[in-house]
Write a protein that holds these residues in place. Sequence first.
Motif, PDB file in Angstrom:
ATOM      1  N   LEU A  83     -36.605  77.953  37.029  1.00  0.00           N
ATOM      2  CA  LEU A  83     -35.181  77.778  37.319  1.00  0.00           C
ATOM      3  C   LEU A  83     -34.906  76.443  38.013  1.00  0.00           C
ATOM      4  CD1 LEU A  83     -34.125  81.359  38.445  1.00  0.00           C
ATOM      5  CD2 LEU A  83     -33.413  80.130  36.401  1.00  0.00           C
ATOM      6  N   VAL A  84     -35.757  76.066  38.941  1.00  0.00           N
ATOM      7  CA  VAL A  84     -35.586  74.784  39.619  1.00  0.00           C
ATOM      8  C   VAL A  84     -35.712  73.640  38.622  1.00  0.00           C
ATOM      9  CG1 VAL A  84     -36.665  73.226  41.297  1.00  0.00           C
ATOM     10  CG2 VAL A  84     -36.260  75.608  41.886  1.00  0.00           C
ATOM     11  N   ALA A  85     -36.633  73.763  37.670  1.00  0.00           N
ATOM     12  CA  ALA A  85     -36.797  72.708  36.664  1.00  0.00           C
ATOM     13  C   ALA A  85     -35.550  72.589  35.793  1.00  0.00           C
ATOM     14  CB  ALA A  85     -38.024  73.004  35.808  1.00  0.00           C
ATOM     15  N   VAL A  86     -34.963  73.721  35.408  1.00  0.00           N
ATOM     16  CA  VAL A  86     -33.749  73.682  34.579  1.00  0.00           C
ATOM     17  C   VAL A  86     -32.598  73.056  35.354  1.00  0.00           C
ATOM     18  CG1 VAL A  86     -31.997  75.150  33.491  1.00  0.00           C
ATOM     19  CG2 VAL A  86     -34.423  75.594  33.107  1.00  0.00           C
ATOM     20  N   VAL A  87     -32.428  73.440  36.614  1.00  0.00           N
ATOM     21  CA  VAL A  87     -31.337  72.883  37.423  1.00  0.00           C
ATOM     22  C   VAL A  87     -31.527  71.381  37.617  1.00  0.00           C
ATOM     23  CG1 VAL A  87     -30.319  72.902  39.727  1.00  0.00           C
ATOM     24  CG2 VAL A  87     -30.793  75.058  38.561  1.00  0.00           C
ATOM     25  N   LEU A  88     -32.735  70.961  37.902  1.00  0.00           N
ATOM     26  CA  LEU A  88     -32.984  69.522  38.075  1.00  0.00           C
ATOM     27  C   LEU A  88     -32.728  68.761  36.781  1.00  0.00           C
ATOM     28  CD1 LEU A  88     -36.154  69.360  40.350  1.00  0.00           C
ATOM     29  CD2 LEU A  88     -33.837  68.627  40.887  1.00  0.00           C
ATOM     30  N   ARG A  89     -33.098  69.332  35.658  1.00  0.00           N
ATOM     31  CA  ARG A  89     -32.863  68.658  34.381  1.00  0.00           C
ATOM     32  C   ARG A  89     -31.367  68.506  34.121  1.00  0.00           C
ATOM     33  NH1 ARG A  89     -34.908  71.304  28.925  1.00  0.00           N
ATOM     34  NH2 ARG A  89     -32.772  72.060  28.914  1.00  0.00           N
ATOM     35  N   LEU A  90     -30.623  69.563  34.407  1.00  0.00           N
ATOM     36  CA  LEU A  90     -29.175  69.479  34.221  1.00  0.00           C
ATOM     37  C   LEU A  90     -28.547  68.452  35.159  1.00  0.00           C
ATOM     38  CD1 LEU A  90     -28.269  73.230  33.707  1.00  0.00           C
ATOM     39  CD2 LEU A  90     -28.218  71.402  32.008  1.00  0.00           C
ATOM     40  N   LEU A  95     -26.103  63.126  35.888  1.00  0.00           N
ATOM     41  CA  LEU A  95     -26.143  61.850  36.587  1.00  0.00           C
ATOM     42  C   LEU A  95     -26.263  60.696  35.605  1.00  0.00           C
ATOM     43  CD1 LEU A  95     -26.231  60.792  39.548  1.00  0.00           C
ATOM     44  CD2 LEU A  95     -28.689  60.663  39.257  1.00  0.00           C
ATOM     45  N   ALA A  96     -27.007  60.886  34.535  1.00  0.00           N
ATOM     46  CA  ALA A  96     -27.183  59.829  33.543  1.00  0.00           C
ATOM     47  C   ALA A  96     -25.918  59.624  32.723  1.00  0.00           C
ATOM     48  CB  ALA A  96     -28.361  60.155  32.637  1.00  0.00           C
ATOM     49  N   GLN A  97     -25.149  60.682  32.476  1.00  0.00           N
ATOM     50  CA  GLN A  97     -23.918  60.564  31.670  1.00  0.00           C
ATOM     51  C   GLN A  97     -22.796  59.888  32.443  1.00  0.00           C
ATOM     52  OE1 GLN A  97     -22.886  64.455  30.274  1.00  0.00           O
ATOM     53  NE2 GLN A  97     -24.427  64.457  28.663  1.00  0.00           N
ATOM     54  N   GLN A  98     -22.804  59.979  33.760  1.00  0.00           N
ATOM     55  CA  GLN A  98     -21.755  59.373  34.559  1.00  0.00           C
ATOM     56  C   GLN A  98     -21.897  57.861  34.634  1.00  0.00           C
ATOM     57  OE1 GLN A  98     -21.611  61.279  38.344  1.00  0.00           O
ATOM     58  NE2 GLN A  98     -20.781  63.187  37.544  1.00  0.00           N
ATOM     59  N   ARG A  99     -23.040  57.331  34.398  1.00  0.00           N
ATOM     60  CA  ARG A  99     -23.232  55.863  34.494  1.00  0.00           C
ATOM     61  C   ARG A  99     -22.889  55.194  33.240  1.00  0.00           C
ATOM     62  NH1 ARG A  99     -28.501  54.788  38.213  1.00  0.00           N
ATOM     63  NH2 ARG A  99     -27.665  55.802  40.010  1.00  0.00           N
TER      64      ARG A  99
END
Length: 99
Positions: A83-90, A95-99
């Motif tokens: 679950l932590v891996a999925v949340v971090l990936r999201l 963060l990448a889409q906002q730049r």
Amino acid sequence: MLTPKYPRPDTAPAATIPATEVPAPAPTVPAPAAPLASRPAVQLTPGSALALAAGGGAVVLVVGAVLVSMLLAVAITGVSVALVAVVLRLLLKDLAQQR
């Protein structure tokens, strides 16, 4: 300072042992073997057999409970990490889409 310090050699005079004639050992006769003591076989009464079975069952239950709890702990840890891996990936994707 770093050289080893050896103890002084012993100053006592060396004791000399006078040579004496050693008598020849007498021939030995082996001792007769002792008869084996007959030990009674262990006899289980119905009460002791029941206690033995109950003790064995208790051991099996305790060991099983410990193993199941360890397996459950590993499973919960694995799910948490996933679950932590999925949340971090999201979060990284956002963060990448906002730049």
